[in-house]
Design an enzyme around this catalytic site. Structure first.
Site, PDB file in Angstrom:
ATOM      1  N   ASP A 160       0.837  -1.200   0.000  1.00 55.91           N
ATOM      2  CA  ASP A 160       0.000   0.000   0.000  1.00 55.91           C
ATOM      3  C   ASP A 160       0.877   1.257   0.000  1.00 55.91           C
ATOM      4  O   ASP A 160       0.599   2.228  -0.698  1.00 55.91           O
ATOM      5  CB  ASP A 160      -0.908  -0.007   1.242  1.00 55.91           C
ATOM      6  CG  ASP A 160      -1.631  -1.338   1.388  1.00 55.91           C
ATOM      7  OD1 ASP A 160      -2.437  -1.662   0.521  1.00 55.91           O
ATOM      8  OD2 ASP A 160      -1.345  -2.072   2.368  1.00 55.91           O
ATOM      9  N   HIS A 188      -4.599  -3.409   6.325  1.00 56.13           N
ATOM     10  CA  HIS A 188      -4.395  -3.680   4.889  1.00 56.13           C
ATOM     11  C   HIS A 188      -5.750  -4.098   4.323  1.00 56.13           C
ATOM     12  O   HIS A 188      -6.044  -5.273   4.151  1.00 56.13           O
ATOM     13  CB  HIS A 188      -3.351  -4.772   4.686  1.00 56.13           C
ATOM     14  CG  HIS A 188      -3.262  -5.198   3.244  1.00 56.13           C
ATOM     15  ND1 HIS A 188      -2.840  -4.353   2.240  1.00 56.13           N
ATOM     16  CD2 HIS A 188      -3.555  -6.362   2.627  1.00 56.13           C
ATOM     17  CE1 HIS A 188      -2.886  -4.983   1.081  1.00 56.13           C
ATOM     18  NE2 HIS A 188      -3.321  -6.207   1.286  1.00 56.13           N
TER      19      HIS A 188
END
Ligand code: NAD
Ligand code: LMR
Length: 329
Positions: A160, A188
């Site tokens: 990410d 996440h």
């Protein structure tokens, strides 16, 4: 090459991330060009043959740093003596699923693996959980390894982080290397919060350089948070090479240290910093040195960021409560 080989255990070795990851570990990109490695691959019995095939190819790579490959279908054996454990093996989501939908299916994998790590890991063991839902899977493994220091269990939000870095660089027309101090907060998952308010681009504040709150809210944040789904839609399979790349970055930086004037994002057990409940595995900005990490302290969190961090943290506490209910922690 004077060092003893480092034992790297990779679970899900015959999967798509495993295939993208193992050759890079063997070539020295995980730990550095002076560090020999021994690979210990864990698979389910049906996939052991495929893992053996990958091992043949690893041999054919003639990697000078690769000093052995062992393949197991037994977690206790695979984690015996492990220094670095990459817990990749899990079922990936498919179109239309959220990562949280995998909690029960994948939770059962991480309990026995935590027990195996507890039984056999080396004193300096470092664990990275990649298999989704990564943060809560890391919590499950940690709960079953009471003899291992809690902070050694981490979850991957580096993908990410890298995605956010690339999107911001693209928006500002700069090289990714010019983007520093980005943070992924929370889970996440689609609730994660990629924060550019403390980020810098060419030494200037990134949010000011962008100067476009609408782009931030309507494009950047959802694009990064939902990138996994975008990849699944486009590829028909979840991200693999970029995930392997992020796993390499995560461990390399943990072991070798972050660059001066920058930080990275890691899912780590919260110590209560920034109002994140102690114990859950949440993503924070961290610097690393001598094999340890520290949360970057003192960042000012405005109301907008606070709301986003709280929402993702709420999801993590709900996941924790759900796995508690399932008897997994
Ligand atoms: P894959 O299906 O290609 O491979 C998974 C492998 O794990 C398979 O070979 C399977 O046999 C193996 N496996 C299943 N149970 C196991 C067990 N108990 N022990 C050992 N091996 C086992 O999946 P993939 O694309 O490689 O993805 C793996 C995981 O990584 C998925 O959960 C996926 O959602 C996740 N992922 C996480 C991130 C992240 O940023 N954190 C990014 C991408 C993918
Ligand atoms: C990703 O972010 O690409 C992975 O977590 C895979 C997924 O399910 O989104």
């Amino acid at each position: 090459m004077t060092q003893a080989p480092v034992n790297v255990t990779v679970t899900g070795a015959a999967g798509q991330i495993g295939y993208a990851l193992l050759f890079r570990i063997a070539s020295g990109q995980l730990l550095g060009q002076d560090t020999p490695v021994k690979l210990r691959l864990l698979e389910i019995p049906q996939a052991v043959k495929a893992a053996e095939g990958t091992a043949l190819e690893l041999e054919d790579g003639a990697f000078p740093l690769l000093q052995g490959i062992d393949i197991f279908d037994d977690a206790t054996k695979a984690f015996d003596g492990v220094n670095v454990g990459l817990l990749v093996g899990a079922r990936p989501r498919t179109k239309g699923m959220e990562r949280g939908d995998l909690l029960e299916a994948n939770g059962g994998i991480f309990k026995p693996q935590g027990e195996a790590i507890n039984a056999g890991a080396a004193d300096d063991v470092k664990i990275l959980v990649v298999g989704n839902p990564a943060n809560t899977n890391a919590l499950i493994a940690q709960a079953h390894a009471p003899d291992v220091p809690k902070e050694r269990f981490t979850a991957m939000t580096r993908l990410d982080h890298n995605r956010a870095q690339a999107q911001l660089a693209k928006k500002l027309g700069v090289n990714v290397a010019d983007v520093k101090k980005l943070t992924i907060w929370g889970n996440h998952s689609a609730t994660q919060y990629p924060d550019i308010f403390h980020a810098e681009v060419g030494g200037k504040n990134a949010a000011e350089a962008v100067g476009d709150q609408k782009w931030l809210e309507d494009e950047f944040i959802p694009r990064v948070a939902k990138r996994g789904a975008e990849i699944i839609e486009a590829r028909g399979a979840s991200s693999a090479a970029s995930a392997a790349n992020a796993a390499i970055d995560h461990v390399y930086d943990w072991v070798n240290g972050t660059a001066e004037g920058d930080w990275v994002s890691m899912g780590i057990p919260s110590d209560g910093s920034y109002g994140v409940p102690e114990g859950i595995i949440s993503s924070f900005p961290v610097t690393t040195k001598n094999g340890s990490y520290e949360i970057v302290q003192g960042l000012e969190i405005d109301e907008f960021s606070r709301g986003k961090i709280d929402a993702s943290v709420r999801e993590l506490t709900e996941e924790r409560d759900a796995v508690k209910q399932l008897g997994l922690i």
